[in-house]
Motif scaffolding. Sequence first.
Motif, mmCIF file in Angstrom:
data_model
loop_
_atom_site.group_PDB
_atom_site.id
_atom_site.type_symbol
_atom_site.label_atom_id
_atom_site.label_comp_id
_atom_site.label_asym_id
_atom_site.label_seq_id
_atom_site.Cartn_x
_atom_site.Cartn_y
_atom_site.Cartn_z
ATOM 1 N N GLY A 1 60.479 51.573 -47.734
ATOM 2 C CA GLY A 1 60.847 50.467 -48.612
ATOM 3 C C GLY A 1 60.018 50.330 -49.869
ATOM 4 N N VAL A 2 59.216 51.347 -50.198
ATOM 5 C CA VAL A 2 58.392 51.343 -51.402
ATOM 6 C C VAL A 2 58.709 52.606 -52.191
ATOM 7 N N GLN B 1 60.818 57.354 -52.535
ATOM 8 C CA GLN B 1 60.969 56.134 -51.741
ATOM 9 C C GLN B 1 60.754 56.438 -50.268
ATOM 10 N N ARG C 1 55.044 45.362 -60.214
ATOM 11 C CA ARG C 1 56.204 44.584 -59.787
ATOM 12 C C ARG C 1 57.258 44.634 -60.870
ATOM 13 N N SER C 2 58.497 44.743 -60.464
ATOM 14 C CA SER C 2 59.579 44.737 -61.442
ATOM 15 C C SER C 2 60.001 43.324 -61.792
ATOM 16 N N ASN C 3 59.582 42.338 -61.002
ATOM 17 C CA ASN C 3 59.930 40.951 -61.269
ATOM 18 C C ASN C 3 58.748 40.271 -61.949
ATOM 19 N N ARG D 1 64.622 50.360 -58.838
ATOM 20 C CA ARG D 1 64.495 49.360 -59.902
ATOM 21 C C ARG D 1 63.300 49.630 -60.805
ATOM 22 N N GLU E 1 53.625 51.722 -57.810
ATOM 23 C CA GLU E 1 54.671 51.325 -56.867
ATOM 24 C C GLU E 1 55.657 50.400 -57.571
ATOM 25 N N GLU F 1 59.753 48.379 -56.801
ATOM 26 C CA GLU F 1 60.834 48.101 -55.870
ATOM 27 C C GLU F 1 61.818 49.272 -55.951
#
Length: 190
Positions: free
Chosen positions: A47-48, A44, A177-179, A69, A64, A66
Amino acid sequence: MICGVIKRKKKTGSHPVYLNVYDITPMNGYAYWFGLGIYHSGVQVHGVEYAFGAHEYTTTGIFEVEPKRCPGFMFRKSILIGRTDLGPREVRTFMEKLSEEYAGNTYNLITKNCNHFCNDACLGLAGKSIPHWVNRLARLALLCSCVLPVDLDAVKVRPQRAEKGAQRAEKGVKKVRSNPNRSDPATTSD
């Protein structure tokens, strides 16, 4: 007694570099206290979080997420490795260069896993290695490789959805993306 000037070691770098460690199995809850365990890790910075996973393509396995997570893994702890002076663009360029060595189809549980990637990334960014316990099991397995099954080489540890869009990408770092509700052109199907 001679009094002299004590030189303090100057902090290098202005941006922290963290190693985020994840449990791959619930058994780590017990194995951790014996200095063992099977871990996934990511680096990390800015912020990535950057990590390495397996897929069957010749494109990069670096992706990449979050921070803290990574899908498919249970977050254990974050460890400050050091600091870097590289800005976000320079870190991205560094990761793209590193991605040339870390294609998804070169992943190997014992000799080239996510922890090996994180060690190389931390050395390049902060000049320090990751803690030995994070990849200890792989080193032990390498020592015992003569008694391990040959098909262990085919075992792949990967986060969920990490290879989405891998067929279309030719090079560079994957954006994962985790979302699942957020859209990203690299991870959506046509």
